[in-house]
Design an enzyme around this catalytic site. Sequence first.
Site, mmCIF file in Angstrom:
data_model
loop_
_atom_site.group_PDB
_atom_site.id
_atom_site.type_symbol
_atom_site.label_atom_id
_atom_site.label_comp_id
_atom_site.label_asym_id
_atom_site.label_seq_id
_atom_site.Cartn_x
_atom_site.Cartn_y
_atom_site.Cartn_z
ATOM 1 C CB CYS A 52 38.674 11.795 -4.664
ATOM 2 S SG CYS A 52 38.247 10.540 -5.841
ATOM 3 C CD GLN A 53 35.097 6.850 -4.131
ATOM 4 O OE1 GLN A 53 34.384 6.210 -3.394
ATOM 5 N NE2 GLN A 53 34.625 7.435 -5.216
#
Lengths: 141, 419
Positions: A52-53
């Site tokens: 998710c980064q």
Amino acid sequence: MATINEIQDQIIEDFGLFDEWDEKYAYIIDLGKKLPGIDPKYKVEENIIKGCQSLVWMTSNYKDGKVNYEGESDAIIVKGLVALLLKVLSGQPAEDIAKSDMYFIHKIGMEQHLSMTRSNGLASMVKQMKMHAIAYQSKTV
Amino acid sequence: MIDTINTDLITADGTLNIDRIREDFPILHQEVNGKPLVYFDNAATTQKPIQVVEALTAYYLNDNANIHRGIHTLAERATAAFEASRDAVKTSINAKEREEVIFTRGTTEGINLVASTWGLANLKAGDEIVVSAMEHHSNMVPWHMLAQRTKAVVKILPMNDAGELLVEAFDTIITSKTKMLACTHVSNTLGSINPIKELIAKAHAVGAITLIDGAQAVSHLDIDVQDLDADFYAFSAHKLYGPTGVGILYGKRAILEAMPPYQGGGEMISEVTYESCTYNELPYKFEAGTPNIADVIALKAAIDYINSIGKAAIRSYEHELLDYAVSKLKDIEGIRLIGTAKDKVSVQSFVFSDIHHQDLGIILDQEGVAIRTGHHCTQPLMGRLGVTGTSRASFAFYNTKEEIDQFIAAIYKAIKLFR
């Protein structure tokens, strides 16, 4: 060509020259900046290592028993770490990659990026690279 | 709560005695990567004062027993402390009755409880659920799941680029078809304080039920559920300087009474036969199984601690921190501040066009500064803003301007490394 462990040992030696953490990161950032981008045609969903980064794309081909990897990330430190992994594993025999132990990550003090819980951790990249190698091995058996 | 103000924590002129307050948070006094820790991830979870930790320990050392059913002294003590926490929550949010305070595992469970019970019992195909464009996934996914099961429709309240809900759109989105309005009180990504009292009134005017996600609001704002007229208000203890694993779902008694139970077993049962069962009264109807007793009890210590300072003083100081940080951030070349609503809490998101948020977060961590990076579990909002993620600094009353200076210096150091 040097073996996986010979390359790892060389990287550990290179990192030993840095006294400060920012020199180490500056080096990784520089590696990231210099790493050629992956061919846009490979920037597809199936080549993304999910997190998710940041986004990481990883692809490979197999020639003469050796696996060649290409990788890229939209975050520069991650891209630098990808560059290091490529340096160690790309062009190596599939069998060696499958059974390799990436000890240099710990030795150069990047273990904080190894965590599986951290998105796009090095561990998931290494796992993906090993899976490619195993897949090529099984095709040739 | 004036009578509970602790003169030790507040100076004579009504401002916070920060040095003294910081003594109550031992975790802040450590080095990370050889630098003094700067903890600016308070929107994710707040640190706990020693009083909360001691309440947890004291329970396990002295009173540990299961609650409500035991006849012995320890069970009596544990039950009394557990229910005292319910009373403290009731007072702190001005609920009408203590039975309207349901203990859950967190905000997320509270919202899921309402979506699964009230939602399944009351929604049908074509009904509309309205959520805002800045919802956390926890206040969006349960409604999507409910919509999938009931064929109801989820509609979005739009916002402007500053991160303020578009008041003029309320009347076109909230209509007679609206059955549920689910909106966050304060945005975790943007810090915006939403006009929820107005929204609740609009929803009630068309006969809709309202659920407010108060996860980010409780640590900053005075919550008065009666004044807001909220039907449901959900929040978590760990964002209120209390323990993790405890949430509160406030609901109006009449609505809670009419709802089917959520989970079966334990305290939610009145009578069970081989053929059927009847359910317990509120609030126990919604508290199946052995609850998180120690953490619920310790929540009271957190509420007492916050009351001993007062939210008005906390808010005023946090605003000072926010203004100071924003004035420094604005001067940084290439930065784009995300979330610039007029009315906001001490949360500031930002992005750089040429530096990835993850890269920035890694370097800040090396400098001892803990911020949050990523999409903050608000992926639809990221799409609306045209970014993949942001860096977010969120300040609490135990933070200082010196820490903001360290944070800003760390950003400049990162810029030097990346550019």
